[in-house]
Design a protein around this motif. Structure first.
Motif, PDB file in Angstrom:
ATOM      1  N   THR A  67       0.848  -1.196   0.000  1.00 46.41           N
ATOM      2  CA  THR A  67       0.000   0.000   0.000  1.00 46.41           C
ATOM      3  C   THR A  67       0.879   1.240   0.000  1.00 46.41           C
ATOM      4  N   GLN A  68       0.296   2.375  -0.340  1.00 44.66           N
ATOM      5  CA  GLN A  68       1.092   3.601  -0.365  1.00 44.66           C
ATOM      6  C   GLN A  68       1.519   4.033   1.031  1.00 44.66           C
ATOM      7  N   SER A  69       0.711   3.694   2.040  1.00 44.69           N
ATOM      8  CA  SER A  69       1.128   4.008   3.416  1.00 44.69           C
ATOM      9  C   SER A  69       2.304   3.127   3.838  1.00 44.69           C
ATOM     10  N   LYS A  70       2.322   1.866   3.363  1.00 45.96           N
ATOM     11  CA  LYS A  70       3.439   0.973   3.642  1.00 45.96           C
ATOM     12  C   LYS A  70       4.705   1.473   2.948  1.00 45.96           C
TER      13      LYS A  70
ATOM     14  N   GLU B 125      10.406   6.158   5.073  1.00 47.30           N
ATOM     15  CA  GLU B 125      10.703   6.978   6.248  1.00 47.30           C
ATOM     16  C   GLU B 125      11.773   6.313   7.117  1.00 47.30           C
TER      17      GLU B 125
ATOM     18  N   GLY C 122      -3.455  14.354   4.076  1.00 51.19           N
ATOM     19  CA  GLY C 122      -4.319  13.181   4.076  1.00 51.19           C
ATOM     20  C   GLY C 122      -4.774  12.712   2.710  1.00 51.19           C
TER      21      GLY C 122
ATOM     22  N   LEU D 216       3.837  10.242  -1.512  1.00 56.39           N
ATOM     23  CA  LEU D 216       4.623   9.918  -0.324  1.00 56.39           C
ATOM     24  C   LEU D 216       4.398  10.967   0.758  1.00 56.39           C
ATOM     25  N   ALA D 217       4.293  10.520   1.985  1.00 53.02           N
ATOM     26  CA  ALA D 217       4.140  11.418   3.140  1.00 53.02           C
ATOM     27  C   ALA D 217       3.099  12.505   2.881  1.00 53.02           C
TER      28      ALA D 217
ATOM     29  N   GLU E  97       7.125  16.117   2.244  1.00 53.28           N
ATOM     30  CA  GLU E  97       5.708  15.758   2.207  1.00 53.28           C
ATOM     31  C   GLU E  97       5.112  15.991   0.815  1.00 53.28           C
TER      32      GLU E  97
ATOM     33  N   LYS F 203      -4.704  10.830  -0.895  1.00 54.21           N
ATOM     34  CA  LYS F 203      -4.232   9.490  -1.212  1.00 54.21           C
ATOM     35  C   LYS F 203      -3.890   9.358  -2.686  1.00 54.21           C
TER      36      LYS F 203
ATOM     37  N   THR G  92       5.416   4.586   2.146  1.00 51.75           N
ATOM     38  CA  THR G  92       5.884   5.751   2.900  1.00 51.75           C
ATOM     39  C   THR G  92       6.593   5.320   4.179  1.00 51.75           C
ATOM     40  N   SER G  93       6.020   4.334   4.879  1.00 52.71           N
ATOM     41  CA  SER G  93       6.599   3.847   6.143  1.00 52.71           C
ATOM     42  C   SER G  93       8.013   3.308   5.931  1.00 52.71           C
TER      43      SER G  93
END
Length: 410
Positions: free
Chosen positions: A181-184, A190, A227, A222-223, A202, A229, A186-187
């Motif tokens: 996922t895109q949050s993964k 980071e 909020g 990314l970042a 950001e 997506k 980014t994680s």
């Protein structure tokens, strides 16, 4: 009538070999000019002069390819040179005296971005260099973090199972794994940049590319500070402009007071009222199509500054604001144009790999998950055809020994 229609329909996807050929032709120009512009970036040199020389080099190289062919070609992104804390592409105007006087400073991290297009297939490339000195200390940290973060992102964009080996069953199982996922994404990024005491910039956005479109249907953000997506996942047949942004500060961004000189025509149409607006629009349609352009590239810079106002208000042009690091900290940015084929991810237009041996730092990546991904290839190994086995002598030797024969066969 059917025959005429069939003759007009052209496959512009990567299924058509001509598409990748045109992307690669544009990429060669982009990379060649990027190298030349990087050499121009010396302390004391004016940014606007470097940008003008870069565009002249782009036009010179573009003129050499596809001569006599009825194919549109041109600049897919004007030459921009962004100072240390600037995030977005920056290209000042000669008619804005204060900004035109801005020069490069020794030791600052500058971002050079530019691109060429052939038949609407645009490639854009961006590199970060340190002016006039061998990067050390925090400058080295920035370049290392940006380089490795970019390499990690590219590997995370390879479709699951594409490079898997083994039995058909094992390959099918690997292909069923969900893309991160895109949050993964980014994680993981980071974790990497924090190894160098840096942060992601950001809202760094990568877009899918299409013919005459550098902001396609898919995007990776990314970042995302607000909020928002991204949309879609990388797949075989895609072309992307992959962007990486890293800051020595918090990575938070703000709009700067510098004039926005970079624009791009939208698909929106409007009956413009001002003659100056109509003139600018006509010139843009003719010279740049729907690719980004700088007001300094237009025939009359001062008229352009007036005419562009109505075009932006009416959403005929998109205006790219000048954005920088909120704390004024140095920023590193890379942009790579990639194609995803059945053989993996291919860098079409990419910034040159840094000389890692020269980048001295006491920091290193320690996260095992990140390190494991960085070890993965981007594409399948291409096996060279073994022409030797065509020779009669080799065949005779192989026939005399079954074990040798089995080892010689692919």
């Amino acid at each position: 009538m059917a025959d005429k229609k069939d003759a007009v329909e052209v496959d512009y996807t990567l299924n058509n070999p001509d598409t990748l050929t045109k992307y690669k032709s544009a990429a060669q120009i982009s990379q060649k000019v990027l190298e030349a512009v990087s050499a121009l970036c010396l302390a004391g040199e004016k940014i606007v002069t470097i940008c003008e020389k870069g565009d002249a080099l782009l036009e010179e190289e573009i003129a050499k390819v596809y001569r006599g062919k009825k194919i549109t070609k041109g600049i897919s992104h004007p030459t921009t040179v962004s100072p240390s804390s600037f995030v977005t592409p920056y290209t000042p105007l000669t008619s804005d005296e204060a900004e035109a006087a801005r020069t490069l400073e020794e030791g600052e991290a500058i971002k050079i971005q530019l691109g060429a297009q052939i038949d609407g297939f645009g490639t854009i490339v961006c590199d970060t260099i340190i002016v006039g000195t061998i990067p050390e200390g925090r400058a080295a940290d920035l370049l290392l973090a940006t380089h490795y973060a970019n390499e990690l992102l590219l590997r995370l964009m390879v479709p699951p199972g594409l490079l898997s080996t083994g039995t058909d069953e094992e390959k099918a199982k690997a292909a069923k794994v969900r893309a991160p996922t895109q949050s993964k994404i980014t994680s993981l990024l980071e974790k990497l940049v924090k190894s160098y005491d840096c942060n992601l910039v950001e809202h760094t956005t990568s877009w899918s590319f299409e013919r005459n479109e550098i902001e396609g249907k898919k995007k990776i953000i990314l970042a995302p500070g607000d909020g928002t997506k991204g949309d879609g996942v990388p797949e075989v047949g895609d072309v992307w402009g992959v962007e990486m942004g890293v800051s020595l500060g918090t990575g938070k961004i703000k709009n700067l007071e510098n004039r926005a000189t970079l624009h791009r025509r939208t698909t929106h149409t409007l009956a413009l009222k001002r003659p100056s607006s109509k003139k600018v629009l006509n010139e843009v349609v003719k010279k740049f199509g729907v690719f980004p352009f700088s007001l300094r590239q237009l025939e009359d810079e001062r008229d352009a500054k007036v005419g562009v106002v109505e075009c932006v208000r009416g959403n005929v042009f998109r205006q790219y604001e000048v954005v920088g690091d909120k704390d004024g900290e140095p920023v590193g940015r890379l942009l790579t144009t990639i194609a995803i084929t059945k053989n993996g991810l291919q860098k079409i237009a990419a910034p040159p790999a840094p000389d890692l041996a020269k980048l001295k730092t006491d920091k290193k990546i320690t996260d095992e998950e990140v390190l494991k991904i960085l070890e993965q290839p981007l594409a399948k190994e291409t096996k060279a055809k073994n022409k030797k086995k065509k020779k009669p002598a080799k065949k005779a030797a192989a026939a005399a020994d079954d074990d040798e024969e089995s080892s010689d066969e692919e």
